[in-house]
Every structure is written in structure tokens, then in C-alpha cells.
Design a protein around this motif. Structure first.
Motif, PDB file in Angstrom:
ATOM      1  N   LEU A 138       4.219  10.282  -1.828  1.00 39.93           N
ATOM      2  CA  LEU A 138       2.597  11.240  -1.494  1.00 39.93           C
ATOM      3  C   LEU A 138       2.879  12.052  -0.256  1.00 39.93           C
ATOM      4  O   LEU A 138       3.775  11.362   0.189  1.00 39.93           O
ATOM      5  N   ASP A 139       2.405  13.109  -0.407  1.00 35.04           N
ATOM      6  CA  ASP A 139       2.086  13.978   0.626  1.00 35.04           C
ATOM      7  C   ASP A 139       0.550  14.033   1.474  1.00 35.04           C
ATOM      8  O   ASP A 139       0.039  13.646   0.512  1.00 35.04           O
ATOM      9  N   PHE A 140       0.572  13.985   2.493  1.00 35.50           N
ATOM     10  CA  PHE A 140      -1.096  13.823   2.508  1.00 35.50           C
ATOM     11  C   PHE A 140      -1.912  12.326   1.920  1.00 35.50           C
ATOM     12  O   PHE A 140      -3.263  13.112   1.542  1.00 35.50           O
ATOM     13  N   PRO A 141      -1.826  11.293   2.117  1.00 40.88           N
ATOM     14  CA  PRO A 141      -2.504  10.615   1.125  1.00 40.88           C
ATOM     15  C   PRO A 141      -3.922  10.486   1.524  1.00 40.88           C
ATOM     16  O   PRO A 141      -3.500  10.019   3.460  1.00 40.88           O
ATOM     17  N   GLY A 142      -4.954   9.504   0.973  1.00 41.96           N
ATOM     18  CA  GLY A 142      -5.868   9.060   1.568  1.00 41.96           C
ATOM     19  C   GLY A 142      -5.892   7.818   0.621  1.00 41.96           C
ATOM     20  O   GLY A 142      -4.918   7.382   0.688  1.00 41.96           O
ATOM     21  N   ALA A 143      -6.587   6.905   2.298  1.00 40.53           N
ATOM     22  CA  ALA A 143      -6.214   6.018   2.342  1.00 40.53           C
ATOM     23  C   ALA A 143      -6.841   5.045   1.366  1.00 40.53           C
ATOM     24  O   ALA A 143      -5.832   3.972   1.061  1.00 40.53           O
ATOM     25  N   GLU A 144      -7.227   5.462   0.280  1.00 40.78           N
ATOM     26  CA  GLU A 144      -8.319   4.952  -1.161  1.00 40.78           C
ATOM     27  C   GLU A 144      -7.215   5.165  -1.853  1.00 40.78           C
ATOM     28  O   GLU A 144      -7.084   3.894  -2.335  1.00 40.78           O
ATOM     29  N   LEU A 145      -6.275   6.218  -1.983  1.00 46.08           N
ATOM     30  CA  LEU A 145      -5.412   6.487  -3.233  1.00 46.08           C
ATOM     31  C   LEU A 145      -4.117   5.677  -2.733  1.00 46.08           C
ATOM     32  O   LEU A 145      -4.207   4.962  -3.558  1.00 46.08           O
ATOM     33  N   VAL A 146      -3.715   5.410  -1.224  1.00 46.85           N
ATOM     34  CA  VAL A 146      -3.209   4.427  -1.161  1.00 46.85           C
ATOM     35  C   VAL A 146      -3.208   2.969  -2.059  1.00 46.85           C
ATOM     36  O   VAL A 146      -2.330   1.902  -2.087  1.00 46.85           O
ATOM     37  N   ARG A 147      -4.338   2.409  -1.319  1.00 47.10           N
ATOM     38  CA  ARG A 147      -4.760   1.148  -1.849  1.00 47.10           C
ATOM     39  C   ARG A 147      -4.845   1.265  -3.442  1.00 47.10           C
ATOM     40  O   ARG A 147      -5.028  -0.223  -3.783  1.00 47.10           O
ATOM     41  N   GLU A 148      -5.520   2.178  -3.997  1.00 43.11           N
ATOM     42  CA  GLU A 148      -5.528   2.029  -5.381  1.00 43.11           C
ATOM     43  C   GLU A 148      -3.919   1.897  -6.287  1.00 43.11           C
ATOM     44  O   GLU A 148      -4.169   1.177  -7.209  1.00 43.11           O
ATOM     45  N   ILE A 149      -3.288   2.480  -5.604  1.00 38.88           N
ATOM     46  CA  ILE A 149      -1.815   1.989  -6.043  1.00 38.88           C
ATOM     47  C   ILE A 149      -1.247   0.345  -5.686  1.00 38.88           C
ATOM     48  O   ILE A 149      -0.751  -0.225  -6.517  1.00 38.88           O
ATOM     49  N   ILE A 150      -1.690   0.169  -4.418  1.00 37.23           N
ATOM     50  CA  ILE A 150      -1.806  -1.547  -4.082  1.00 37.23           C
ATOM     51  C   ILE A 150      -2.097  -2.361  -5.479  1.00 37.23           C
ATOM     52  O   ILE A 150      -1.635  -3.464  -5.610  1.00 37.23           O
ATOM     53  N   LEU A 151      -3.503  -1.316  -5.601  1.00 35.83           N
ATOM     54  CA  LEU A 151      -4.263  -2.863  -6.494  1.00 35.83           C
ATOM     55  C   LEU A 151      -3.854  -3.011  -7.765  1.00 35.83           C
ATOM     56  O   LEU A 151      -3.914  -3.988  -8.548  1.00 35.83           O
ATOM     57  N   ASP A 152      -3.026  -2.235  -8.185  1.00 30.42           N
ATOM     58  CA  ASP A 152      -2.154  -2.137  -9.903  1.00 30.42           C
ATOM     59  C   ASP A 152      -1.285  -3.483  -9.826  1.00 30.42           C
ATOM     60  O   ASP A 152      -1.216  -3.337 -10.468  1.00 30.42           O
ATOM     61  N   ASN A 153      -0.475  -3.882  -8.451  1.00 29.48           N
ATOM     62  CA  ASN A 153      -0.050  -5.002  -8.188  1.00 29.48           C
ATOM     63  C   ASN A 153      -0.653  -6.442  -8.978  1.00 29.48           C
ATOM     64  O   ASN A 153      -0.822  -7.262  -9.084  1.00 29.48           O
ATOM     65  N   TRP A 154      -2.372  -5.847  -8.825  1.00 29.61           N
ATOM     66  CA  TRP A 154      -3.411  -7.460  -9.240  1.00 29.61           C
ATOM     67  C   TRP A 154      -3.475  -6.612 -10.983  1.00 29.61           C
ATOM     68  O   TRP A 154      -4.483  -8.047 -11.620  1.00 29.61           O
ATOM     69  N   LYS A 155      -3.925  -5.812 -11.194  1.00 28.89           N
ATOM     70  CA  LYS A 155      -4.299  -5.226 -12.427  1.00 28.89           C
ATOM     71  C   LYS A 155      -2.926  -4.968 -13.957  1.00 28.89           C
ATOM     72  O   LYS A 155      -3.385  -5.121 -14.524  1.00 28.89           O
TER      73      LYS A 155
END
Length: 298
Positions: free
Chosen positions: A281-298
Motif C-alpha cells: 500500500l501507499d498511504f494506508p489507513g490503520a483500519e485498512l491495515v487491520r482488515e488485511i490482518i483480520l483476513d488471517n482469521w476469516k
């Protein structure tokens, strides 16, 4: 809508909404942090199977609108959850300053690694994937780029690096840096890490003339990753640039919200065989980063 008018429209919207949204952030401090998210994942998982947020041109803070790609300093990127770095070194008088194209970024490879080791010391459950690429033109060197990298790695300490030609499991990688080697060894010694691009599946359409077409490519590759081989590494760059229409910040403002919406929607799907992989990403928002991380539990 014509791309030029669309860009102008969203630029005006950005002026109204400000510099920090769930998907986009051009401020210095992320709104949410998750510095130890890998601690919650089991050791046996292959790194190649994980959803990992990353930054394109991780250290690109200077040089004007066409060169600047990030606003969070490295420490804050790590705290937000970023675990893939895109590090571009110019080989200059046997040293490795960080550049983006012609633009010097006022730091060097040693400083990047010092900050990384400091983070891993505090959070030993984490690991960092670091693409290391030779950038711009070499200047007045007495040795190869490989040997200059080797000297820096030695000065930091070999034990901080997991030197392997494949991506291991998370358990094997915890507390380590894995260099994705985007430069040649030339027979001077063993590789520092998996070759980049090697056998990885990568979407990096960085020359953008239409943000809609860029998004279609990002979406296509994310879908490929979700149905792909868990042992394959998939990297999707949402970043890009056009000298007139799309400086990196403007494009990120257009692409990042679509990516956030896409990730939110796929979490409820049951037909996927794996995660979205590494999303850069360029200029990511923190919630966008979190959505990527949460994909590990989905």
C-alpha cells in the motif's frame, strides 16, 4: 467519468474529509495500532499463506508529490501492523542510502535495520519480510552491491536474519528479518533470502492512466490469491503513479477505500481456499491495515 475529472472531484472531496480516514492516512501517526498481531497465529502456518499488510517504497517521505509514498515513519508502520517492507538502496561509494528514483530519502539501509531490530527486540513474536532492491544508478563503488549488503548485515548481526531460499513457517521466522533478494549474488556467496520475484505471483501495475483499470487489476489478483496454492506467495501492489493524473497520494485516496470495501466483503465468503496474501500500500489507513490482518482469521 473522465479520469481527469474524477481525480479533480476526489481531490476536492479529500480536502473536505481531511487526511485521515479508515482506508487512507497522510498524517504521521496511525489511528489504531496492532504491534503484535502475529502472536495470535499458530507457529505451523506457512508465511506464504498469511495475509500480510505491506508498504510500497516504505521509506519514501521526500522528493515531492511524485516521489512521496508514505507518511508513517517506520516505527509507526510496524506498530500499525505492517510486516512487508519495500526497501530501495542506491549503491553510492560503497554505502547504501535509501532512494526513490532520483530522490534521496535522508536515511540508509543500516538505519532501517537498526529500527527493525529494535522493533523485533520488543515484539519477538513478529517477523519482517523485506524486499531489498538496488535503486537508481550506482556511483563510485569499489565492490558489488551484494558485498555492501553483506557488510551491513554482518554489522547488525547475522542472527537477526533467516537466510533461506524459501518462505518458512511463522514459527521458524519469529523474531527474524527475511530478505526478499531483488539483486544478484554473482556467485559471491549464498543468497540472503528467497529470490524476488522468483516463483512469486506478483501484480505491480505501477504505471496508471485510469484508476478504474488499476483497481480491476488489484481486484483480479486478490481473487487469484484467494483461490491459489497456499505454498505460493502472492503479492498485490495497490500503489501506482502517473506524472499528471495520479501522484501516489492521489491514487491511494482513490484505490484504498475500494480495497477496504473489498476486504470487508470477502470476510463472509466460505468458498476461499486461502488468504489474500501480501497487500502492498501507499498511504494506508490503520483500519485498512487491520482488515488485511483480520483476513488471517476469516
Amino acid at each position: 467519468m473522465d479520469p481527469l475529472f474524477r481525480v479533480l472531484f476526489y481531490f476536492l472531496v479529500a480536502e473536505v474529509l481531511g487526511d485521515q480516514t479508515p482506508a487512507f492516512d497522510s498524517t504521521e501517526v496511525p489511528s489504531v495500532t496492532w504491534p503484535d498481531w502475529m502472536a495470535s497465529l499458530p507457529d505451523h502456518l506457512p508465511l506464504s499463506s498469511l495475509a500480510i499488510p505491506g508498504t510500497h517504497d516504505t521509506m519514501a517521505f521526500y522528493g515531492g508529490s511524485l516521489a512521496e509514498c508514505q507518511s508513517w515513519r517506520l516505527e509507526n508502520q510496524y506498530k500499525a501492523g505492517i510486516r512487508f517492507l519495500d526497501i530501495r538502496c542506491r549503491h553510492y561509494q560503497d554505502r547504501l542510502p535509501i532512494f526513490h528514483g532520483v530522490s534521496y530519502q535522508r536515511t540508509d539501509f543500516v538505519e532501517v535495520l537498526i529500527d527493525t531490530v529494535r522493533f523485533l527486540t520488543e515484539y519477538p513474536t513478529e517477523t519482517v519480510l523485506m524486499r531489498v532492491k538496488e535503486e537508481y544508478e550506482p556511483y563510485q563503488n569499489t565492490r558489488s552491491f551484494y558485498k555492501s549488503v553483506a557488510e551491513v548485515v554482518e554489522s547488525i548481526g547475522q542472527h537477526w536474519f533467516l537466510r533461506t531460499n524459501y518462505l518458512p513457517t511463522l514459527g521458524e521466522a519469529r523474531g527474524k528479518v527475511i530478505i526478499l533478494q531483488n539483486f544478484q549474488s554473482l556467485g559471491e556467496g549464498p543468497d540472503f533470502g528467497p529470490p524476488y520475484p522468483g516463483s512469486m505471483s506478483i501484480s505491480d501495475e505501477y504505471q496508471v492512466t485510469d484508476d478504474n483499470e488499476k483497481w480491476k487489476e488489484v481486484e483480479r489478483h486478490l481473487n487469484v490469491a484467494q483461490s491459489g496454492d497456499p505454498k505460493m506467495t502472492y503479492l498485490t501492489y495497490s500503489s501506482g503513479v502517473h506524472w499528471l493524473l495520479y501522484p501516489p497520494k492521489n491514487l491511494a485516496y482513490l484505490i484504498n477505500p475500494r480495497l477496504h470495501e473489498f476486504l470487508s466483503a470477502i470476510h463472509s465468503l466460505e468458498s476461499r481456499s486461502r488468504s489474500v496474501g501480501v497487500v502492498i500500500l501507499d498511504f494506508p489507513g490503520a483500519e485498512l491495515v487491520r482488515e488485511i490482518i483480520l483476513d488471517n482469521w476469516k
